[in-house]
Design a protein around this motif. Structure first.
Motif, PDB file in Angstrom:
ATOM      1  N   THR A  43      51.761  -9.451  19.034  1.00 16.44           N
ATOM      2  CA  THR A  43      51.007  -9.117  20.309  1.00 16.44           C
ATOM      3  C   THR A  43      52.001  -9.036  21.570  1.00 16.44           C
ATOM      4  O   THR A  43      52.560  -9.797  21.856  1.00 16.44           O
ATOM      5  CB  THR A  43      50.061 -10.060  20.648  1.00 16.44           C
ATOM      6  OG1 THR A  43      49.068 -10.243  19.267  1.00 16.44           O
ATOM      7  CG2 THR A  43      49.115  -9.789  21.704  1.00 16.44           C
ATOM      8  N   HIS A  45      52.468  -8.582  25.543  1.00 17.53           N
ATOM      9  CA  HIS A  45      52.374  -8.853  26.799  1.00 17.53           C
ATOM     10  C   HIS A  45      53.294  -8.483  27.915  1.00 17.53           C
ATOM     11  O   HIS A  45      53.958  -9.357  28.548  1.00 17.53           O
ATOM     12  CB  HIS A  45      51.669 -10.210  26.955  1.00 17.53           C
ATOM     13  CG  HIS A  45      50.517 -10.632  26.029  1.00 17.53           C
ATOM     14  ND1 HIS A  45      49.554 -10.146  26.201  1.00 17.53           N
ATOM     15  CD2 HIS A  45      50.479 -11.643  25.097  1.00 17.53           C
ATOM     16  CE1 HIS A  45      48.570 -10.579  25.093  1.00 17.53           C
ATOM     17  NE2 HIS A  45      49.202 -11.469  24.669  1.00 17.53           N
ATOM     18  N   ASN A  51      57.351  -1.938  24.556  1.00 19.93           N
ATOM     19  CA  ASN A  51      56.724  -1.949  23.315  1.00 19.93           C
ATOM     20  C   ASN A  51      57.279  -1.396  22.123  1.00 19.93           C
ATOM     21  O   ASN A  51      56.840  -1.826  21.193  1.00 19.93           O
ATOM     22  CB  ASN A  51      55.415  -0.982  23.478  1.00 19.93           C
ATOM     23  CG  ASN A  51      54.451  -1.198  24.756  1.00 19.93           C
ATOM     24  OD1 ASN A  51      54.476  -2.549  24.773  1.00 19.93           O
ATOM     25  ND2 ASN A  51      53.657  -0.545  25.236  1.00 19.93           N
ATOM     26  N   GLN A  54      58.101  -4.235  19.323  1.00 19.82           N
ATOM     27  CA  GLN A  54      56.845  -4.540  18.075  1.00 19.82           C
ATOM     28  C   GLN A  54      57.261  -3.972  16.777  1.00 19.82           C
ATOM     29  O   GLN A  54      57.296  -4.630  15.780  1.00 19.82           O
ATOM     30  CB  GLN A  54      55.464  -3.900  18.706  1.00 19.82           C
ATOM     31  CG  GLN A  54      54.267  -4.411  17.617  1.00 19.82           C
ATOM     32  CD  GLN A  54      53.084  -3.980  18.058  1.00 19.82           C
ATOM     33  OE1 GLN A  54      52.865  -2.872  18.247  1.00 19.82           O
ATOM     34  NE2 GLN A  54      52.366  -5.042  18.400  1.00 19.82           N
ATOM     35  N   LYS A  87      43.852  -7.880  17.508  1.00 17.97           N
ATOM     36  CA  LYS A  87      44.447  -8.310  18.716  1.00 17.97           C
ATOM     37  C   LYS A  87      44.549  -9.707  19.179  1.00 17.97           C
ATOM     38  O   LYS A  87      43.623 -10.206  18.753  1.00 17.97           O
ATOM     39  CB  LYS A  87      43.856  -7.735  19.893  1.00 17.97           C
ATOM     40  CG  LYS A  87      43.639  -6.033  19.868  1.00 17.97           C
ATOM     41  CD  LYS A  87      43.178  -5.412  21.198  1.00 17.97           C
ATOM     42  CE  LYS A  87      43.280  -4.005  21.079  1.00 17.97           C
ATOM     43  NZ  LYS A  87      42.509  -3.369  22.401  1.00 17.97           N
ATOM     44  N   ASP A  88      45.775 -10.384  19.883  1.00 18.57           N
ATOM     45  CA  ASP A  88      45.916 -11.561  19.796  1.00 18.57           C
ATOM     46  C   ASP A  88      45.663 -12.312  18.429  1.00 18.57           C
ATOM     47  O   ASP A  88      44.711 -13.277  18.311  1.00 18.57           O
ATOM     48  CB  ASP A  88      44.992 -12.285  21.173  1.00 18.57           C
ATOM     49  CG  ASP A  88      45.364 -11.432  22.321  1.00 18.57           C
ATOM     50  OD1 ASP A  88      46.652 -11.351  22.658  1.00 18.57           O
ATOM     51  OD2 ASP A  88      44.304 -11.174  23.208  1.00 18.57           O
ATOM     52  N   ILE A  89      46.328 -12.025  17.578  1.00 18.86           N
ATOM     53  CA  ILE A  89      46.093 -12.533  16.370  1.00 18.86           C
ATOM     54  C   ILE A  89      46.226 -14.396  16.292  1.00 18.86           C
ATOM     55  O   ILE A  89      47.233 -14.667  16.672  1.00 18.86           O
ATOM     56  CB  ILE A  89      47.026 -12.093  15.276  1.00 18.86           C
ATOM     57  CG1 ILE A  89      46.862 -10.773  15.392  1.00 18.86           C
ATOM     58  CG2 ILE A  89      46.978 -12.844  13.674  1.00 18.86           C
ATOM     59  CD1 ILE A  89      47.727  -9.985  14.342  1.00 18.86           C
ATOM     60  N   SER A 110      53.615 -13.618  19.694  1.00 22.41           N
ATOM     61  CA  SER A 110      53.520 -12.727  20.847  1.00 22.41           C
ATOM     62  C   SER A 110      54.635 -12.714  21.535  1.00 22.41           C
ATOM     63  O   SER A 110      55.275 -13.942  21.649  1.00 22.41           O
ATOM     64  CB  SER A 110      52.103 -13.271  21.695  1.00 22.41           C
ATOM     65  OG  SER A 110      52.385 -14.611  22.155  1.00 22.41           O
ATOM     66  N   THR A 112      55.684 -12.193  25.528  1.00 21.89           N
ATOM     67  CA  THR A 112      55.295 -12.213  27.012  1.00 21.89           C
ATOM     68  C   THR A 112      56.354 -12.181  28.142  1.00 21.89           C
ATOM     69  O   THR A 112      57.360 -12.746  27.928  1.00 21.89           O
ATOM     70  CB  THR A 112      54.343 -13.365  27.133  1.00 21.89           C
ATOM     71  OG1 THR A 112      53.265 -13.479  26.212  1.00 21.89           O
ATOM     72  CG2 THR A 112      53.634 -13.386  28.739  1.00 21.89           C
TER      73      THR A 112
END
Length: 589
Positions: A43, A45, A51, A54, A87-89, A110, A112
């Motif tokens: 995820t 942030h 990006n 990912q 989302k936000d697993i 995630s 961030t």
């Protein structure tokens, strides 16, 4: 040139190896069925330019953790289909997805972005739920060493979690395999040229560029910028004690700050569709530690005078110079002065350094520029011309600089003519040296003289990239640093059709006979539209900073992409000057 991918996950990965060693070592492959791992999408942030991590993280982990017959990483496409929309697993989500994939373990978490750092939260969980997941956290400051860190992580987790032999146990077999597959010709003494180095990919390949040199120290490249950056300058525009990078594309001005390995947007400035940004420069006029931004702008005007049948009528749409003076405060760009009828630039004028100058636009039947070049002064919300600048014939505010190149207390003019030839004039206006190589050429153009539109008799003026006057190695001898174009196959085409897709930055200094080359960069793939020298990372050391438009379609700058590139300038003690001989001292000036 390579894009450095931020290594935001890799300090974390080293920690994972040790954590997993103490918690999951019993789960290594012991039978004929390989252990299955599902690497879920992290995820994000973070700013949009990060990006790509990912997908990149998962690809690298997949290639390094897979072990034929022992460890199987479930296909990324299959994982994404099951995890689609998640989302936000959470842990429950991860276990559910892992169960659907019939995985033994799931790796998820995630990333961030927090100011100048990036933090990572991740977990490795057994899908059976019989043991607790291993949780870990990392916060990074540096964004280097991507590949070495991921290799180290993969080696540790393979050895300590799955019991895979390390590289040290495979060295002998690898060497034996290399000898067994080597071309017999290469086994004969003297078959290779002395000094050749065999590539690690195949013993029949000769390594031309050492692998380590592909990750060059001292070279940095920003993330991709949408649009062709036609102008760029450096300066402390918000008064925080650090230089910002100010760029313009056709319709947008952006103020950036270099943070870690990327650019962070500080402020932006846009106007209506009637404006076209042409050039930008930065100057601290009041020497108070805060610089102003001077934006040369062309504004469209509608005109219905005359008829299109006449050669020089103002029929249709024309452009007027309508420039801006801008400042930055509180993260916003503020207009100090506008509708200024002058092209604006900063030029090196000898001992005075960079000086703000302006020049007016001529009538269409006359050419690109009108009258003399003037020094400009800011008074309140008005920018006005003051003294005229003395220049040789053919100079405009975009194509010359002034400096004492001979170190004889007499200043010369360094100019670029319409054919992009570098020419040196004495203070009296006499030509004393000329090079027949293309320098400073760009496709940043505007309409100049119009003779007859019916027959396309329209002159186009192309703005040169800047001429820098500096002493980078601190030896007391001035250098002229500028872009030299290395493609000239279209030399005889009109300016509106030329493309300059490769170049190099070169430093020149004067000796007794003329300009000699001090150094040059490797060839740069793209069009250099601006170059500056300044400290953009707060290190206290200057960098050579370039704006480079990628070579996609350089005739459509508004539809191109760009990057900011910098070279560290590692300046140590200045080399000793050789003593002058009597003959040198008596050389005519």
């Amino acid at each position: 040139m390579l894009i450095r991918k931020p290594a935001v996950l890799f300090p974390l990965l080293l920690f994972v190896a040790f954590a997993l060693a103490s918690n999951c070592v019993a789960a290594g492959p012991t039978g004929d069925t390989p252990v299955k791992i599902a690497i879920l999408p992290f995820t994000m942030h973070t700013p949009g330019e990060l990006n790509y991590l990912q997908s990149g993280i998962r690809d690298m982990l997949t290639s390094r953790l897979a072990w034929q017959g022992k460890v199987q990483v479930i296909d990324k496409t299959e994982t994404e289909q099951v995890a689609k929309g998640a989302k936000d697993i959470s842990l429950n989500d991860a276990l559910r997805i892992g169960g659907s994939l019939k995985a033994d373990y799931v790796l998820f978490g995630s990333i961030t972005g927090m100011g100048q750092s990036v933090s990572i939260d991740a977990k490795m969980a057994p899908v059976s739920g019989k043991t607790e997941p291993v949780a870990f956290y990392a916060q990074t400051k540096s964004l280097d060493d991507v590949i070495p860190q991921i290799n180290q992580f993969a080696q540790n987790i393979n050895q300590k979690v799955f019991g895979k032999p390390g590289e040290s146990t495979q060295t002998a077999s690898s060497e034996a395999e290399m000898l067994a597959t080597k071309n017999p010709e290469f086994l004969l003494p003297g078959a290779m040229v002395s000094g050749d180095k065999v590539s690690y990919l195949n013993p029949n390949f000769v390594e031309m560029t050492p692998e380590g040199s592909l990750r060059q120290a001292g070279l940095w490249r920003s993330q991709t910028i949408q649009g062709g950056v036609v102008g760029m300058d450096l300066g402390d525009v918000d008064g925080d004690g650090r230089n910002e990078i100010v760029t313009i594309t056709r319709d947008k001005l952006t103020v950036y700050r270099k943070e870690n390995q990327g650019l962070k947007t500080v402020a932006t400035f846009e106007t209506g569709k009637v404006d076209r940004f042409l050039w930008v420069c930065v100057a601290d006029l009041y020497r108070d530690g805060k610089a102003y931004i001077f934006l040369t702008n062309l504004r469209k005007r509608n005109s219905s005078q005359g008829s299109a049948d006449k050669a020089t009528d103002n029929f249709g749409t024309g452009e007027d110079v309508s420039s801006y003076v801008l400042s930055v405060s509180g993260g916003k760009v503020q207009v100090v002065a506008e509708k200024i009828p002058y092209y604006l630039n900063t030029i090196h004028l000898g001992q005075r350094g960079r000086v703000l100058v302006g020049q007016q636009k001529a009538q269409k039947t006359e050419g690109a520029f009108k009258g003399e070049i003037y020094e400009m002064q800011l008074r309140g919300n008005s920018l006005s011309p003051t003294a005229a600048v003395n220049t040789p014939s053919g100079c405009n505010l975009f194509n010359f600089a002034k400096a004492d190149l001979k170190n004889d207390h007499l200043e010369e003019y360094i100019t670029l003519d319409d054919s992009h030839n570098l020419t040196i004039f004495s203070g009296a206006g006499d030509r004393i040296w000329k090079a027949n190589t293309l320098f400073g050429a760009t496709t940043n153009t505007f309409e100049a003289k119009v003779e007859d539109r019916r027959f396309n008799q329209v002159d186009i003026f192309a703005i040169h990239s800047p001429i820098l006057i500096t002493d980078l190695n601190k030896d007391g001898i001035l250098e002229v640093v500028l872009n030299r174009n290395t493609t000239n196959f279209d030399k005889f085409l009109p300016d509106s059709m030329k493309v300059y897709e490769r170049g190099e930055i070169v430093s020149l200094s004067w000796d007794q006979l003329g300009m000699v080359e001090n150094w040059k960069t490797r060839e740069i793939d793209g069009q250099v539209t601006s170059l500056r020298v300044g400290d953009i990372d707060g290190s206290g050391h200057n960098q050579l900073v370039l704006s480079v438009v990628h070579p996609k379609d350089l005739l459509k700058l508004w539809d191109s992409k760009s990057s900011i590139v910098s070279y560290d300038l590692n300046v140590g003690a200045a080399p000793a000057k050789p003593p002058q001989t009597p003959a040198q001292e008596s050389t005519p000036k």
